[in-house]
Design a protein around this motif. Structure first.
Motif, PDB file in Angstrom:
ATOM      1  N   LYS A  29       0.673  -1.284   0.054  1.00 16.03           N
ATOM      2  CA  LYS A  29      -0.111   0.195  -0.122  1.00 16.03           C
ATOM      3  C   LYS A  29       0.909   1.357  -0.064  1.00 16.03           C
ATOM      4  O   LYS A  29       0.212   2.403  -0.066  1.00 16.03           O
ATOM      5  CB  LYS A  29      -1.059   0.012   1.190  1.00 16.03           C
ATOM      6  CG  LYS A  29      -1.828  -1.105   1.217  1.00 16.03           C
ATOM      7  CD  LYS A  29      -2.969  -0.990   2.298  1.00 16.03           C
ATOM      8  CE  LYS A  29      -3.949  -2.115   2.266  1.00 16.03           C
ATOM      9  NZ  LYS A  29      -4.868  -1.750   3.384  1.00 16.03           N
ATOM     10  N   LEU A  30       2.156   1.160   0.247  1.00 14.29           N
ATOM     11  CA  LEU A  30       3.199   2.473   0.383  1.00 14.29           C
ATOM     12  C   LEU A  30       3.136   3.009  -0.988  1.00 14.29           C
ATOM     13  O   LEU A  30       3.215   2.190  -2.097  1.00 14.29           O
ATOM     14  CB  LEU A  30       4.275   1.950   0.855  1.00 14.29           C
ATOM     15  CG  LEU A  30       4.263   1.575   2.252  1.00 14.29           C
ATOM     16  CD1 LEU A  30       5.820   1.251   2.669  1.00 14.29           C
ATOM     17  CD2 LEU A  30       3.805   2.522   3.317  1.00 14.29           C
ATOM     18  N   THR A  31       3.087   4.431  -1.199  1.00 14.98           N
ATOM     19  CA  THR A  31       2.985   5.016  -2.490  1.00 14.98           C
ATOM     20  C   THR A  31       4.365   6.194  -2.356  1.00 14.98           C
ATOM     21  O   THR A  31       4.847   6.311  -1.371  1.00 14.98           O
ATOM     22  CB  THR A  31       1.738   5.527  -2.937  1.00 14.98           C
ATOM     23  OG1 THR A  31       1.548   6.768  -2.134  1.00 14.98           O
ATOM     24  CG2 THR A  31       0.624   4.595  -2.826  1.00 14.98           C
ATOM     25  N   ASP A  32       4.351   6.983  -3.308  1.00 11.97           N
ATOM     26  CA  ASP A  32       5.192   7.935  -3.237  1.00 11.97           C
ATOM     27  C   ASP A  32       5.011   8.982  -2.190  1.00 11.97           C
ATOM     28  O   ASP A  32       6.057   9.884  -1.768  1.00 11.97           O
ATOM     29  CB  ASP A  32       5.274   8.706  -4.837  1.00 11.97           C
ATOM     30  CG  ASP A  32       6.179   7.744  -5.897  1.00 11.97           C
ATOM     31  OD1 ASP A  32       6.769   6.757  -5.313  1.00 11.97           O
ATOM     32  OD2 ASP A  32       5.548   7.993  -6.990  1.00 11.97           O
ATOM     33  N   GLU A  33       3.547   9.161  -1.986  1.00  9.14           N
ATOM     34  CA  GLU A  33       3.190  10.477  -1.062  1.00  9.14           C
ATOM     35  C   GLU A  33       3.870  10.086   0.490  1.00  9.14           C
ATOM     36  O   GLU A  33       4.220  11.038   1.169  1.00  9.14           O
ATOM     37  CB  GLU A  33       1.764  10.099  -1.012  1.00  9.14           C
ATOM     38  CG  GLU A  33       0.975  10.479  -2.054  1.00  9.14           C
ATOM     39  CD  GLU A  33       1.225  12.013  -2.812  1.00  9.14           C
ATOM     40  OE1 GLU A  33       1.590  12.942  -2.125  1.00  9.14           O
ATOM     41  OE2 GLU A  33       1.685  11.909  -4.230  1.00  9.14           O
ATOM     42  N   GLY A  34       3.948   8.911   0.814  1.00  7.57           N
ATOM     43  CA  GLY A  34       4.524   8.710   1.955  1.00  7.57           C
ATOM     44  C   GLY A  34       6.092   9.077   1.848  1.00  7.57           C
ATOM     45  O   GLY A  34       6.592   9.478   3.071  1.00  7.57           O
ATOM     46  N   LEU A  35       6.642   8.594   0.896  1.00  5.58           N
ATOM     47  CA  LEU A  35       8.093   9.000   0.766  1.00  5.58           C
ATOM     48  C   LEU A  35       8.491  10.444   0.594  1.00  5.58           C
ATOM     49  O   LEU A  35       9.340  11.075   1.199  1.00  5.58           O
ATOM     50  CB  LEU A  35       8.829   8.234  -0.378  1.00  5.58           C
ATOM     51  CG  LEU A  35       9.247   6.736  -0.179  1.00  5.58           C
ATOM     52  CD1 LEU A  35       8.014   5.769   0.128  1.00  5.58           C
ATOM     53  CD2 LEU A  35      10.030   6.239  -1.350  1.00  5.58           C
ATOM     54  N   LYS A  36       7.530  10.971   0.175  1.00  8.39           N
ATOM     55  CA  LYS A  36       7.523  12.563   0.004  1.00  8.39           C
ATOM     56  C   LYS A  36       7.405  13.323   1.347  1.00  8.39           C
ATOM     57  O   LYS A  36       8.206  14.213   1.723  1.00  8.39           O
ATOM     58  CB  LYS A  36       6.491  13.191  -1.038  1.00  8.39           C
ATOM     59  CG  LYS A  36       6.525  13.094  -2.342  1.00  8.39           C
ATOM     60  CD  LYS A  36       5.528  13.432  -2.970  1.00  8.39           C
ATOM     61  CE  LYS A  36       5.658  13.056  -4.531  1.00  8.39           C
ATOM     62  NZ  LYS A  36       4.418  13.560  -5.334  1.00  8.39           N
TER      63      LYS A  36
END
Length: 220
Positions: free
Chosen positions: A165-172
């Protein structure tokens, strides 16, 4: 010879009460069993440090109130390894967070009953968290990473491989707030792309290790 009179005299003598000052108190001579609680707390804490988390929480802490307090001593909650324990839930994380704000490392790998809610509560009460590991927790999403980024700005290591479920939004969010990151692992997080990785890299000048595996959206 009149023996009766002498016998009566002896009987009368033996029935006379013995003065209290001549009595010997034998209670003080009884052997005293050693009590482990008489040891200094520092020694008991050293003994407890050799127990596993399960032994401290499910055995030692139930012996008495004193041992329960020792089991909850802050030094035992700096490194929290709950990996593989299916009884770990959001409620347990809430209780742990309410008792200790000294957690520096936590491992939730394979804890299938922990949700974003539990991680968010733990993060909000652990400002000094340095290392976060949660392999194969497929139920967790960007909300967990966002909470960690918001409350644990000193994070140095994040290993969250195999989270679908992890996406780029979490990394940002990590890139915006966690400037101390040195070691990250996002292997088999299939929704992460170059955009998210670039955001983390730009916001983490101390980054030394990046582990990616089977991330099909990572091109460069």
């Amino acid at each position: 010879m009149d023996y009766s009179s002498s016998t009566q005299q002896c009987d009368s003598e033996t029935t006379e009460p013995v003065p209290q000052e001549n009595l010997i108190d034998l209670k003080g001579l009884e052997p005293q069993l050693p009590n482990i609680n008489q040891l200094p707390s520092s020694i008991l804490l050293k003994i407890f440090s050799n127990l596993s988390l399960k032994e401290r929480c499910l055995s030692a802490s139930l012996v008495c109130k004193y041992w329960r307090d020792l089991s909850l001593d802050f030094q035992f909650w700096k490194q929290l390894d709950l990996s593989g324990r299916q009884q770990v839930s959001d409620d347990l994380l809430d209780k742990i967070a309410s008792r200790s704000r000294n957690i520096m490392e936590v491992n939730l790998s394979d804890c299938r009953n922990v949700t974003d809610t539990g991680v968010c509560v733990l993060a909000s009460q652990s400002p000094g968290l340095l290392k976060y590991t949660a392999y194969r927790c497929k139920q967790l999403s960007d909300n967990s990473l966002t909470a960690l980024a918001s409350h644990c700005s000193h994070l140095q290591k994040i290993h969250v491989g195999n989270q679908d479920k992890l996406t780029d939004e979490g990394l940002k969010e990590l890139g915006r707030r966690c400037t101390e990151l040195r070691d990250i692992h996002f292997g088999q997080c299939y929704k992460i792309s170059d955009e998210g990785m670039v955001a983390v890299a730009k916001g983490s000048p101390k980054l030394q290790k990046i582990y990616m595996q089977e991330n099909k959206l990572i091109l460069n």
